[in-house]
Design a protein around this motif. Structure first.
Motif, PDB file in Angstrom:
ATOM      1  N   PRO A 273      -4.448 -73.562  23.427  1.00 37.82           N
ATOM      2  CA  PRO A 273      -4.434 -74.959  22.986  1.00 37.82           C
ATOM      3  C   PRO A 273      -4.409 -75.926  24.166  1.00 37.82           C
ATOM      4  O   PRO A 273      -3.898 -75.595  25.242  1.00 37.82           O
ATOM      5  CB  PRO A 273      -3.132 -75.064  22.182  1.00 37.82           C
TER       6      PRO A 273
ATOM      7  N   PRO B 213      -4.939 -82.662  21.014  1.00 30.82           N
ATOM      8  CA  PRO B 213      -5.633 -81.569  20.320  1.00 30.82           C
ATOM      9  C   PRO B 213      -7.076 -81.947  20.021  1.00 30.82           C
ATOM     10  O   PRO B 213      -7.385 -83.114  19.786  1.00 30.82           O
ATOM     11  CB  PRO B 213      -4.827 -81.400  19.029  1.00 30.82           C
TER      12      PRO B 213
ATOM     13  N   GLN C 169     -13.032 -76.576  24.535  1.00 26.88           N
ATOM     14  CA  GLN C 169     -12.404 -77.676  23.796  1.00 26.88           C
ATOM     15  C   GLN C 169     -12.565 -79.009  24.530  1.00 26.88           C
ATOM     16  O   GLN C 169     -12.843 -80.036  23.911  1.00 26.88           O
ATOM     17  CB  GLN C 169     -10.918 -77.380  23.582  1.00 26.88           C
TER      18      GLN C 169
ATOM     19  N   VAL D 134      -4.534 -74.779  16.799  1.00 19.42           N
ATOM     20  CA  VAL D 134      -5.795 -75.464  17.103  1.00 19.42           C
ATOM     21  C   VAL D 134      -6.626 -75.638  15.836  1.00 19.42           C
ATOM     22  O   VAL D 134      -7.251 -76.682  15.616  1.00 19.42           O
ATOM     23  CB  VAL D 134      -6.583 -74.688  18.184  1.00 19.42           C
TER      24      VAL D 134
END
Length: 486
Positions: free
Chosen positions: A220, A397, A200, A423
């Motif tokens: 997350p 996020p 991410q 997510v």
């Protein structure tokens, strides 16, 4: 001896003289073999080391080597230009050592795509931040003991590493350096557990270089590693132990595993018994006290894998009848295996830099199996460990149009499905699949390897036909030492 002989044969075959050195992008590779501790398997590969600055802001300073493995596509002459990078979990696991156990999940992908494995800095062969002093991760030390262990570990590492520069932020820069070096315009990232945090963060910083994301057991960006372990484990145990109640033979013969676990922990708190057991690694007879921490650590780690957790109702029933040797042997064997698989110094660099300031005890966890021990011992360690930098937007996020496939196990005790749901909300081209009856790390379950390959081929998660996942079976609890009921 037989396992060692098989391993030697496999290693010799993987490094046979006809294996040719190859070049990918600007990097020269040599034939090598990938293997994992306690595993008889080996994977033939091409390997190299890429030197990078330890401190990216000081390019003329100390250099460290990134250990890189390339598993060439089966159809190498027609390989797709975008390779797959597998990002290992932990934090602290080696991608090299993790891959042989996950290789079957990549079999379809491997037919026409290269697999690139980078040992994240501080792990495996990339200037690993390991501590020579043995540490049993199944039995957390007291805060005082944790501080002493941490000080000794830090002193041992000070000669060859500055722990401030072994965080996720440096790791994603390394990944992009590798991408450029191998000549790939884009990469497909498969992150597992902590590797989903790396994926991410990479996709947020390098969206144009990220073709697809597979996030298996999703963490997350908002998650503080260590804060929710106790509650997540309790929820997973409720689901897993409920299978015993739904299995007549288990309910009749073994009773209520949850009640027996509570009774066992109370007994061990009051008077831990001295247990004679046979060491699962050496076969030697030993004696040791069975402590609450040993049982809590075993239950926690076994909850990751439904096949392993299916043993727990039987072992808890054995303990209820005064037979503790099974729990003790399993716990000690697991502790030895865990100590071999995690670079604890790197783990501290990540957690203390990225999560340490937000670690906190939760009064609601006081009556759980783990309680607040994790937060307490991590806080004690992070008070000593040098901290790296955490970007201001680290907790934001991931919001990207990059196609993403998110995977969760229904019974996952550390990254439950609600994390994947959270997510996925910010990913318009994402899809979240919850695999029934599965625990942590699910890319190898059932038809998932085929679905993952289809997703990476098409870069479209929403068009996947996932009906085959409905066939995933629940793992029934053992009702005797012969296994589960036929």
């Amino acid at each position: 001896m037989r396992r060692l002989l098989i391993t030697a044969i496999l290693l010799a075959a993987a490094c046979a003289p006809d294996a040719q050195a190859r070049k990918l992008g600007s990097l020269e590779f040599e034939p090598c073999s990938l293997s994992a501790p306690f595993s008889g398997g080996a994977t033939a590969a091409q390997c190299t080391t890429l030197r990078v600055p330890e401190n990216p802001a000081a390019p003329t300073g100390r250099k460290i080597g990134l250990k890189i493995a390339w598993v060439p596509a089966e159809r190498e002459d027609a390989a797709e230009p975008d390779p797959v990078m597998m990002l290992a979990g932990g934090p602290g696991q080696s991608a090299w050592e993790s891959y042989p156990q996950a290789a079957a999940a990549f079999a379809e992908i491997h037919k026409k795509r290269h697999i690139i494995l980078v040992d994240q800095r501080g792990t495996g062969g990339s200037n690993a931040l390991t501590c020579k002093e043995a540490f049993d991760e199944t039995e957390l030390p007291s805060p005082g003991a944790a501080r002493g262990y941490t000080q000794r570990c830090l002193a041992a590492l000070s000669t060859h590493a500055d722990p401030r520069f072994y965080t996720t932020t440096e790791a994603i820069q390394d990944l992009d350096t590798v991408r450029l070096a191998i000549g790939a315009k884009q990469v497909n990232l498969v992150g597992i557990s902590y590797g989903t945090r790396v994926a991410q963060q990479y996709a947020a910083k390098y969206p144009a270089s990220t073709r697809t994301l597979v996030l298996d057991s999703v963490a997350p960006n908002s998650l503080v590693l260590g804060n929710e372990f106790a509650r997540n484990l309790e929820d997973a145990l409720d689901l897993q132990f409920a299978l015993c109640a739904k299995t007549p033979a288990c309910a009749q013969r073994l009773g209520d595993p949850r009640a027996k676990l509570r009774a066992l922990m109370a007994k061990l708190e009051a008077d831990p018994p001295l247990v004679s057991y046979r060491d699962g690694m050496t076969g030697e007879s030993r004696q040791e006290k069975l402590t609450p921490a040993l049982v809590a650590g075993l239950v926690r780690m076994y909850a990751y894998m439904p096949l392993a957790s299916s043993l727990l109702p039987l072992q808890l029933n054995e303990a209820a009848n005064g037979r503790y040797d099974g729990l003790m042997a399993l716990s000690k064997m697991l502790g030895e295996q865990m100590s071999e698989s995690i670079a604890l110094g790197m783990q501290l660099s990540v957690i203390c830099s990225e999560d340490g300031s937000e670690l906190k005890a939760n009064p609601a966890d006081a009556g759980t199996l783990l309680g607040n021990d994790f937060a307490a011992y991590l806080t004690a360690q992070c008070a000593i460990w040098p901290k790296g930098r955490r970007p201001a937007d680290f907790r934001a996020p991931l919001k990207t149009d990059v196609p993403a496939l998110l995977l969760s196990g229904e019974f996952d005790p550390v990254t439950p499905p609600r994390y994947g749901d959270a997510v996925a909300k910010a990913l318009p081209n994402g899809r979240h699949l919850v695999l029934r009856g599965q625990g942590h790390n699910v890319i190898g379950a059932g038809c998932m390897p085929r679905l993952m390959a289809q997703f990476i081929d098409t870069a479209d998660a929403k068009k996947l036909d996932v009906e085959c996942l409905a066939k995933l079976p629940y793992t029934p609890p053992f009702t005797g030492f012969y296994g589960w009921e036929p």
